[in-house]
Design an enzyme around this catalytic site. Structure first.
Site, short mmCIF file in Angstrom:
data_model
loop_
_atom_site.label_atom_id
_atom_site.label_comp_id
_atom_site.label_asym_id
_atom_site.label_seq_id
_atom_site.Cartn_x
_atom_site.Cartn_y
_atom_site.Cartn_z
N ASN A 1 -8.62 2.92 -0.43
CA ASN A 1 -7.78 4.07 -0.05
C ASN A 1 -8.07 5.25 -1.00
O ASN A 1 -8.33 6.37 -0.57
CB ASN A 1 -6.29 3.74 -0.15
CG ASN A 1 -5.92 2.53 0.67
OD1 ASN A 1 -6.66 2.15 1.57
ND2 ASN A 1 -4.80 1.91 0.37
N ASP A 2 -7.99 4.96 -2.29
CA ASP A 2 -8.24 6.03 -3.25
C ASP A 2 -9.73 6.34 -3.37
O ASP A 2 -10.10 7.51 -3.48
CB ASP A 2 -7.66 5.66 -4.62
CG ASP A 2 -6.19 6.03 -4.71
OD1 ASP A 2 -5.85 7.16 -4.31
OD2 ASP A 2 -5.38 5.19 -5.13
N CYS B 1 -9.17 -4.39 -1.62
CA CYS B 1 -7.75 -4.51 -1.27
C CYS B 1 -7.19 -3.25 -0.60
O CYS B 1 -5.99 -3.12 -0.44
CB CYS B 1 -6.92 -4.89 -2.48
SG CYS B 1 -7.02 -3.71 -3.84
N GLU C 1 -11.53 2.50 -7.89
CA GLU C 1 -11.02 3.51 -6.97
C GLU C 1 -11.36 4.92 -7.42
O GLU C 1 -11.01 5.89 -6.75
CB GLU C 1 -9.52 3.34 -6.71
CG GLU C 1 -8.67 3.12 -7.93
CD GLU C 1 -7.22 2.77 -7.62
OE1 GLU C 1 -6.82 2.78 -6.44
OE2 GLU C 1 -6.48 2.48 -8.57
N ARG D 1 1.51 -4.89 -5.89
CA ARG D 1 1.76 -3.52 -6.38
C ARG D 1 3.08 -3.51 -7.14
O ARG D 1 4.15 -3.35 -6.55
CB ARG D 1 1.86 -2.55 -5.20
CG ARG D 1 0.56 -2.35 -4.42
CD ARG D 1 0.81 -1.35 -3.28
NE ARG D 1 -0.41 -0.79 -2.74
CZ ARG D 1 -0.93 -1.12 -1.55
NH1 ARG D 1 -0.33 -2.03 -0.80
NH2 ARG D 1 -2.03 -0.54 -1.13
N ARG E 1 -5.53 11.55 0.84
CA ARG E 1 -5.24 10.43 1.74
C ARG E 1 -3.93 10.59 2.49
O ARG E 1 -3.69 9.94 3.50
CB ARG E 1 -5.24 9.11 0.95
CG ARG E 1 -4.16 9.05 -0.11
CD ARG E 1 -4.35 7.87 -1.05
NE ARG E 1 -3.58 6.71 -0.67
CZ ARG E 1 -3.46 5.61 -1.40
NH1 ARG E 1 -4.07 5.52 -2.56
NH2 ARG E 1 -2.73 4.61 -0.99
N HIS F 1 6.25 5.65 0.39
CA HIS F 1 6.85 4.38 -0.03
C HIS F 1 7.67 3.75 1.07
O HIS F 1 7.70 2.53 1.23
CB HIS F 1 7.70 4.61 -1.27
CG HIS F 1 6.95 5.40 -2.27
ND1 HIS F 1 7.47 6.45 -2.97
CD2 HIS F 1 5.65 5.33 -2.62
CE1 HIS F 1 6.54 6.97 -3.72
NE2 HIS F 1 5.43 6.32 -3.53
N ARG G 1 -1.11 -5.95 -10.30
CA ARG G 1 -1.63 -4.66 -10.75
C ARG G 1 -0.56 -3.99 -11.61
O ARG G 1 0.60 -3.96 -11.22
CB ARG G 1 -1.96 -3.77 -9.56
CG ARG G 1 -2.50 -2.42 -10.01
CD ARG G 1 -2.95 -1.59 -8.84
NE ARG G 1 -1.83 -1.08 -8.08
CZ ARG G 1 -1.95 -0.40 -6.95
NH1 ARG G 1 -3.14 -0.18 -6.43
NH2 ARG G 1 -0.90 0.05 -6.32
C1 PEP Z 1 -6.21 1.72 -2.91
O1 PEP Z 1 -6.23 2.81 -3.49
O2 PEP Z 1 -7.03 1.40 -2.05
C2 PEP Z 1 -5.18 0.71 -3.22
C3 PEP Z 1 -5.23 -0.50 -2.73
O3 PEP Z 1 -4.15 1.11 -4.00
P1 PEP Z 1 -2.93 1.99 -3.50
O4 PEP Z 1 -3.01 2.09 -2.01
O5 PEP Z 1 -1.70 1.31 -3.96
O6 PEP Z 1 -3.19 3.30 -4.18
MG MG Z 2 -5.06 3.17 -5.27
#
Ligand code: PEP
Ligand code: MG
Length: 755
Positions: A632-633, A680, A609, A474, A643, A367, A510
């Site tokens: 990302n996820d 995203c 995701e 977010r 990750r 964070h 979100r």
């Molecule tokens: C992701 O998972 O790609 C995403 C955009 O959400 P976060 O990074 O907040 O998990």
């Molecule tokens: Mg995510």
């Protein structure tokens, strides 16, 4: 066997006199070794200092040949002295010559000595040198003698740390304490910053090491311990954290250590040998830090970290400094260095003076990294012992483009970086000039570039970047930086501010994505074996709908008279989406019944995701108003690679056929169903990622604000058709036969696209 003459207290008193004498550094060191040897009835006492070239140099001796001083130089892993230095632990032997690590240096004349006691000269857990006593007889030094020598080593550590010995060194062979270092860690936030170190948890600087009055020092220590315990009891009982919201379990660990007899006993013993209360705490803390730096078991390392923190607190109580120095009095060009830090703590600092951040922990998805990126502060993490390697005010460069940190950089490195900063500023100006140009490729494809956001501090980025909206807001960030659960009213006013700032541009909110690595300090943490796969995000929201419903209500009210876009995280089955959408309907009914102004339109979508969605895309697309891929996820779950774990971070490539095939499929099906699909995740923020996405059919991406300029510059120069011709056929070739990344790079070079 003879013991120490007069004991450690007498020795420390004498040492204090020597420290106060107006003599040269060499004379002072010479006197110190004579005093130690006499006090411990040792025939030899020597000081070895660790140099910047990672060797140990004999700086003073009583007993060995004087000609060897400044001549004998050993590598850090040579002999018993080297072993003490590298293990940062005392070695006590009655017959050193039988030890496998013993190495004989004829120029010192040490062949006749058998007994050996070497202790590390430590400061903040770092080895600065080694202090040794030796005897011809095969004797064993007592525990008290070992303790006394370690105490004495603290005095020598202060001499080295003060820079007093640097005058005795040849250029290139200075004591290691102040040397230039280049460290490599994880990139947390892009950018380059030059400045001076500000320690987030400043070490208390001890000026008084040797006690005047030992019983008085013992009393100071005891009363500080009592105050510390009372503070911890209060904190644990009230359940709230201080200094940016510490977790309850951390406070409980602190409390447990605060009552640990072993720890307290060691500090009392250190004071009994003649140290002041604060020096006693530092002595024990330095040992803890040295162990921490060498611990490979993560659990043990965490506990040692806790103990180190607790020692800092105790030190502040002893010195009468209740809190860390004020955060709003930063010097210009401050670069924060910390072991770890929460997002709220970072936001407490004066943004105008803060230039960079260096952390010992903290992965790119932590964070604090998210907040650093939102603030545009270059940051590098995973630098072991960063806080222990620097002193307040040291010159430092943070290179968030390469993940490097330069401590006390030499002039050539510094001037190279000054040039790079100028170059980046020029480039930023070029990107800025593109701000108002619509993002249309050379062959006429319009690509929507939006930004990712989550905090009020992100809002100016919409105007600055000329983004076409917020593709991912977010909402959990407000919860994560807040000391307690934000009320519906607070959520409402944030969402309203976001919609106001965006004006006519769309914003995709979100719903709360907490759980997993996103922990709220004020909510009870559920212990799970695999938190990333656990009770998180929409799963938690559907099982305990109170929080989710109040959030949806706040969004609906904030968007009165405007369009609202709501998106759910971590949906794994279409049924979950149905249930979540039902909650939106319920809240709409509720607001309608109570006469609130309703949004002009509500669009409901989901993140893609979780890989299971790839196999129910048609069913999903029939239900949703839009999709946004969370790469990302999705990457983490497709490759089963955490990750946040740097060990596996570089192992799998997002710019590869398996991932791109999956992403292409989502875009193709989205088009077939007439539903917009965006992406995203961080992939879109890298020019090569954005290039790949444009080629496989993405016409909307949501980026980190700092990535908008470079990605837009690239897309404006892109001919999508040529990219499709060059790359799409490769996606259907057998995996492993071609490097998609390699071909994209070649294509970019041929087309003059800047990656
Ligand atoms: C992701 O998972 O790609 C995403 C955009 O959400 P976060 O990074 O907040 O998990
Ligand atoms: Mg995510």
């Amino acid at each position: 066997m003879r013991g120490a003459l007069g004991g450690p207290r007498v020795l420390l008193r004498r040492l204090r006199e020597v420290m106060a004498e107006p003599v040269s550094a060499q004379e002072r060191l010479d006197k110190i070794v004579v005093l130690i040897a006499a006090n411990m009835v040792a025939e030899v006492c020597s000081v070895y200092v660790l140099r910047i070239d990672n060797t140990l140099e004999l700086y003073a001796t009583e007993g060995l040949k004087r000609e060897a001083v400044h001549q004998t130089v050993m590598s850090r892993d040579e002999g018993l002295v080297g072993l003490v230095a590298s293990e940062a632990k005392p070695i006590n032997l009655s017959d050193a010559q039988n030890h496998p690590a013993f190495s004989f240096r004829p120029e010192t004349g040490e062949e006749i000595y058998h007994a050996f006691l070497g202790v590390p000269i430590l400061r903040a857990g770092n080895t600065l040198g080694v202090l040794v006593v030796q005897n011809t007889a095969r004797r064993t030094y007592t525990e008290e003698e070992e303790e006394a020598l370690q105490t004495t080593a603290m005095v020598v550590a202060e001499m080295i740390a003060s820079g007093e010995l640097s005058s005795l060194a040849r250029p290139g062979a200075e004591p290691a304490i102040r040397h230039t270092q280049q460290l490599t860690g994880a990139i947390l936030s892009d950018g380059i910053a030059l400045g001076h170190v500000v320690l987030h948890e400043p070490r208390v600087v001890i000026t008084n090491v040797i006690a005047d009055d030992v019983p008085k020092e013992l009393k100071r220590l005891e009363s500080a311990i009592a105050t510390l315990r009372a503070d911890l009891d209060r904190l644990v009982e009230h359940g709230d954290g201080i200094e940016g919201g510490e977790h309850r379990d951390v406070l409980e660990a602190y409390r447990m250590f605060g009552y640990d007899q072993g720890w307290l006993h060691k500090m009392r013993e250190a004071v009994m040998t003649g140290l002041t209360a604060e020096a006693g705490v530092e002595r024990v803390q330095s040992d803890t830090r040295a162990r921490m730096l060498r611990a490979s078991d993560p659990y043990l390392r965490d506990r040692l970290h806790d103990l180190d923190d607790l020692a800092n607190r105790l030190m502040r109580v002893v010195m009468g400094q209740d809190h860390a120095p004020s955060r709003d009095q930063l010097p210009e060009n401050a670069i924060l260095v910390a072991r770890s830090m929460g997002p709220a703590a970072l936001l407490d600092y004066d943004r105008k003076r803060l230039r960079g951040l260096v952390l010992e922990e903290g992965g790119p998805n932590s964070h604090v990294s998210i907040v650093a990126r939102a603030l545009g502060i270059p940051a590098v993490g995973e630098i072991p012992n960063a806080a222990g390697l620097v002193e307040q005010g040291d010159a430092i460069i943070v290179d968030g483009t390469a993940g490097h940190v330069h401590l006390r950089p030499p002039p050539d490195i510094e001037s190279a970086y000054v040039e790079r900063v100028k170059l980046r500023a020029r480039r930023q100006a070029q990107y800025h000039a593109l701000r108002d140009r619509p993002c249309i490729t050379r062959d006429g494809h319009k690509i929507d570039l939006m930004i990712n956001a989550g905090l009020v501090i992100d809002l100016p980025h919409i105007e600055e970047t000329g983004a076409s909206g917020i593709g991912l807001f977010r909402t959990e960030l407000q919860f994560m930086v807040s000391p307690s659960l934000p009320r519906t009213g607070e959520q409402l006013s944030l969402y309203r501010a976001v919609l106001d700032a965006a004006g006519k541009r769309p914003v995709t909110f979100r719903t709360l994505d907490i759980g997993g690595d996103k922990v709220l300090p004020y909510l009870h943490k559920v212990e799970e074996e695999n938190p990333a796969l656990g009770w998180r995000a929409i799963r938690l929201g559907l099982d305990r709908p109170g929080l989710l419903r109040s959030q949806i209500r706040a969004m609906l009210r904030a968007a009165g008279g405007r369009v609202l876009r709501v998106m759910f995280p971590m949906i794994a089955m279409v049924e979950e989406f149905d249930k979540a959408r039902e909650l939106v309907e319920m809240e709409l009914t509720h607001l309608r019944r109570h006469g609130y102004a309703l949004p002009e339109r509500v669009e409901v979508g989901t993140m893609v995701e979780v890989p299971s969605l790839l196999f129910q895309l048609d069913e999903l697309l029939e239900r949703v108003d839009f999709l946004s891929v969370g790469s990302n996820d999705l990457m983490q779950f497709l490759y089963a690679a955490d990750r946040g774990n740097s060990r596996v971070a570089g192992r799998f490539d997002a710019i590869s056929a398996p991932v791109l095939r999956a992403l292409r499929d989502i875009a193709v099906r989205g088009r077939k169903h007439g539903k917009p699909v965006a992406l995203c995740g961080e992939m879109a923020s890298q020019p090569i990622g954005a290039l790949a996405l444009a080629i496989i059919g993405y016409r909307a991406m949501s980026l980190s604000p700092s990535a908008v300029g470079p990605v837009k510059a690239l897309l404006l120069d892109l001919d999508v058709r040529k990219g499709e011709d060059a790359i799409l056929p490769l996606l259907d070739k057998p995996v492993g036969s071609v490097s998609i990344r390699g071909h994209l790079e070649k294509f970019a070079t041929a087309e003059g696209l800047q990656l």
